[in-house]
Scaffold this active site. Structure first.
Site, PDB file in Angstrom:
ATOM      1  N   HIS A   1       0.823  -1.206   0.000  1.00 25.56           N
ATOM      2  CA  HIS A   1       0.000   0.000   0.000  1.00 25.56           C
ATOM      3  C   HIS A   1       0.858   1.257   0.000  1.00 25.56           C
ATOM      4  O   HIS A   1       2.059   1.234   0.293  1.00 25.56           O
ATOM      5  CB  HIS A   1      -0.955   0.006   1.202  1.00 25.56           C
ATOM      6  CG  HIS A   1      -0.279   0.093   2.541  1.00 25.56           C
ATOM      7  ND1 HIS A   1      -0.123   1.276   3.243  1.00 25.56           N
ATOM      8  CD2 HIS A   1       0.289  -0.865   3.317  1.00 25.56           C
ATOM      9  CE1 HIS A   1       0.492   1.027   4.394  1.00 25.56           C
ATOM     10  NE2 HIS A   1       0.757  -0.258   4.464  1.00 25.56           N
TER      11      HIS A   1
ATOM     12  N   CYS B   1       2.840  -5.421   6.746  1.00 32.05           N
ATOM     13  CA  CYS B   1       2.527  -5.051   5.374  1.00 32.05           C
ATOM     14  C   CYS B   1       3.651  -4.231   4.763  1.00 32.05           C
ATOM     15  O   CYS B   1       4.573  -3.797   5.456  1.00 32.05           O
ATOM     16  CB  CYS B   1       1.207  -4.305   5.304  1.00 32.05           C
ATOM     17  SG  CYS B   1      -0.226  -5.388   5.530  1.00 32.05           S
TER      18      CYS B   1
END
Length: 437
Positions: free
Chosen positions: A335, A353
Site C-alpha cells: 500500500h 505489510c
C-alpha cells in the site's frame, strides 16, 4: 507457453450472521505463529501458484555441488531466476578471493589502527593476505576497509575493532554459507520465462523489484515489518487494488486504542482524525453516531466489539491513496503511505505489510490508473500479477557480493535448516527444479 492465471473477481463478504463475522480482523496483518520457523521456506503459497512455488522444498547443497549450471544462458526457458544466477557468480567470486585467504584466528585485545604494532597486527596482516611484517600501515588499513565494506561490518573506517575481529574470526565458511542460504531463497523465485511480469518484495534489503520478461525493469524502496511483526516469505497473486481505501481498524485496536482515545478526547476524536463508526462488519452496514456507543463497556469487555471503526479516505489515511490486495492467510498487502519521510530512515517499522515509496509508479506498472478520484473504488488488475516475498541479506555487486544486516534473524534460523545442527554441509544431490507449465 508463459504461465497464465484466470482472473478472480469474487470477494468474500463478511456478513453478521456468518462465523467469519465473529472474528473480523480489519486491515492489519496477522503475525506468523512462532511455531512456524521461517528462514528459507515460504509460509504461504497461493493455491493457483502451486505449480511454480512450494511451501516446503529440500534445501540444495550450493557449497559442495559443482557449479555446472550454465549461468551465461539465464534467458533460456526454466533457467534459475536471475537473482540466483547473480548470487551464484558472487559465491564463486567470494570463494576465489576472501575464501582463499588464511583463516587465521586473531585473539581479542585492544582496537588496532594505523600505527599499531605487535603480534596481533601480524596475525591480522596474515589473515588478510599480507606479509606479516609491516605493522598497521596504509596497506593494512585499506585491506581492513575493503573487508568491512564487503562484509557489512559497521562503518568502513579501516580500524580493526571488536566487531571487525569477530567477523574475521567467524571465517569465510560462515559467509559462504550465508551466500548459499540466500541462493536457496533465490532458487525459490520464478524460473525464467515463467511469467511475463512479476514482483519480488525483498524484506532483507527493504526494496521491491519489478521484473519484466526476467529483466529487472524497476526497483524502489519499501517499508516492511519490524522485528516483532516480520514480513513473511510467501508467493501470492495480486488481483486487484483499492483506490482511496478506507482503513478498517481491527477489533482488538477498537477495544484497546479507540475506546481509550474516546475516554481521553471525547467523541470529537472521530471527527478530528477522520474516523466513522458502522453498526457491524456487513457489506451494507449503516453508519452510527459515536455518541450512541458505550465506549466504556467496549474497553472493559472481555469480548471484541462487533461495531466497525474505519478511517475515511484521504491524505491522512494509514494506507495512503491505494491498497494493492493479495489474498493470503496472513493479511499481507502492499500500500501507499502518507508518511513519505519514513523512507529516509529505518525501513523495518511496519506491522508486516509493505509500504511503497512510489505507489503511482507501481500502479502504472501493474496496469491500473495511478489516480482515481472520489471514494473507495475496487479496480481489478488486467491480469493477476505474481508477487514473491523473499528475504535476501546478500547483495550482488559488479564483481562480487556485499553482506547486509540480518534484521529478522532468518539467516541464523536457516543455518541449521541448510547445514544441520552442527552446521555440516548437506547432501550434495543435484537440484530438481520445480515443475513449470
Amino acid at each position: 507457453m508463459r504461465m497464465k492465471f484466470g482472473l478472480v473477481l469474487g470477494a468474500l463478504a463478511m456478513v453478521a450472521t456468518t462465523p467469519l463475522m465473529a472474528q473480523p480482523r480489519g486491515d492489519e496483518p496477522i503475525a506468523v505463529p512462532r511455531t512456524i520457523k521461517q528462514g528459507i521456506d515460504f509460509v504461504y503459497v497461493d493455491p493457483e501458484m502451486s505449480t511454480v512455488a512450494r511451501r516446503k522444498q529440500k534445501p540444495q547443497n550450493w557449497l559442495a555441488r559443482l557449479f555446472n549450471l550454465d549461468f551465461g544462458s539465464s534467458r533460456r526457458r526454466n533457467a534459475p531466476n536471475p537473482l540466483f544466477v547473480q548470487l551464484g557468480h558472487g559465491l564463486q567470486y567470494y570463494q576465489a578471493t576472501w575464501g582463499r585467504l588464511p583463516q587465521t584466528k586473531i585473539p581479542s585485545g585492544p582496537t588496532m589502527k594505523r600505527g599499531s604494532t605487535g603480534k596481533r597486527v601480524a596475525l591480522l596482516r596474515t589473515r588478510l593476505g599480507l606479509p606479516s611484517a609491516g605493522g598497521y600501515d596504509a596497506r593494512l588499513a585499506q585491506a581492513v576497509t575493503d573487508y568491512q565494506t564487503v562484509h557489512g561490518v559497521g562503518k568502513p573506517d579501516g580500524i580493526a575493532g571488536r566487531a571487525t575481529l569477530a567477523s574475521l574470526n567467524r571465517g569465510a565458511s560462515h559467509y559462504a554459507r550465508r551466500i548459499a542460504i540466500n541462493m536457496e531463497r533465490a532458487w525459490r523465485l520464478p524460473q525464467t520465462r515463467t511469467f511475463d511480469r512479476y514482483v519480488v518484495v525483498d524484506s532483507g534489503s527493504a526494496e521491491v523489484y519489478l521484473f519484466d520478461r526476467d529483466r529487472m525493469a524497476d526497483r524502489m524502496r519499501v517499508i516492511v515489518g519490524d522485528q516483532k511483526t516480520k514480513t513473511p516469505m510467501m508467493a501470492v497473486l495480486m488481483r486487484n487494488v483499492k483506490a482511496n481505501p478506507y482503513w478498517n481498524v481491527p477489533p482488538e485496536l477498537v477495544k484497546s486504542l479507540t475506546a481509550k482515545k474516546v475516554k481521553e478526547q471525547g467523541v470529537s476524536y472521530f471527527r478530528d482524525f477522520h474516523y466513522e463508526v458502522l453498526r457491524d462488519w456487513g457489506p451494507n452496514a449503516p453508519l452510527v453516531d459515536p455518541k450512541d456507543i458505550n465506549w466504556k463497556a467496549i474497553a472493559s469487555s472481555k469480548k471484541l466489539p462487533t461495531i466497525r471503526v474505519r478511517q475515511q479516505p484521504g491524505p491522512w489515511n494509514s494506507m495512503g491513496e491505494m491498497k494493492f490486495e493479495m489474498k493470503n492467510d496472513y493479511g499481507i498487502y502492499l500500500h501507499d503511505t502518507p508518511l513519505k519521510e519514513k523512507f529516509n530512515g529505518d525501513r523495518w517499522i511496519s506491522n508486516g505489510c509493505v509500504r511503497l515509496e512510489d505507489y503511482r509508479r507501481f500502479a502504472r506498472w501493474v496496469g491500473v490508473p495511478a489516480d482515481a478520484p472520489g471514494q473507495e473504488q475496487y479496480i481489478p488488475l488486467p491480469r493477476p500479477v505474481p508477487v514473491y516475498m523473499t528475504y535476501l541479506t546478500v547483495k550482488s555487486t559488479g564483481n562480487g557480493v556485499m553482506f547486509l544486516p540480518d534484521p529478522y534473524g532468518f539467516d541464523a534460523l536457516a543455518m541449521p535448516q541448510m547445514f544441520g545442527p552442527a552446521m555440516n554441509v548437506a547432501s550434495a544431490e543435484p537440484p530438481t527444479p520445480p515443475a513449470v507449465i
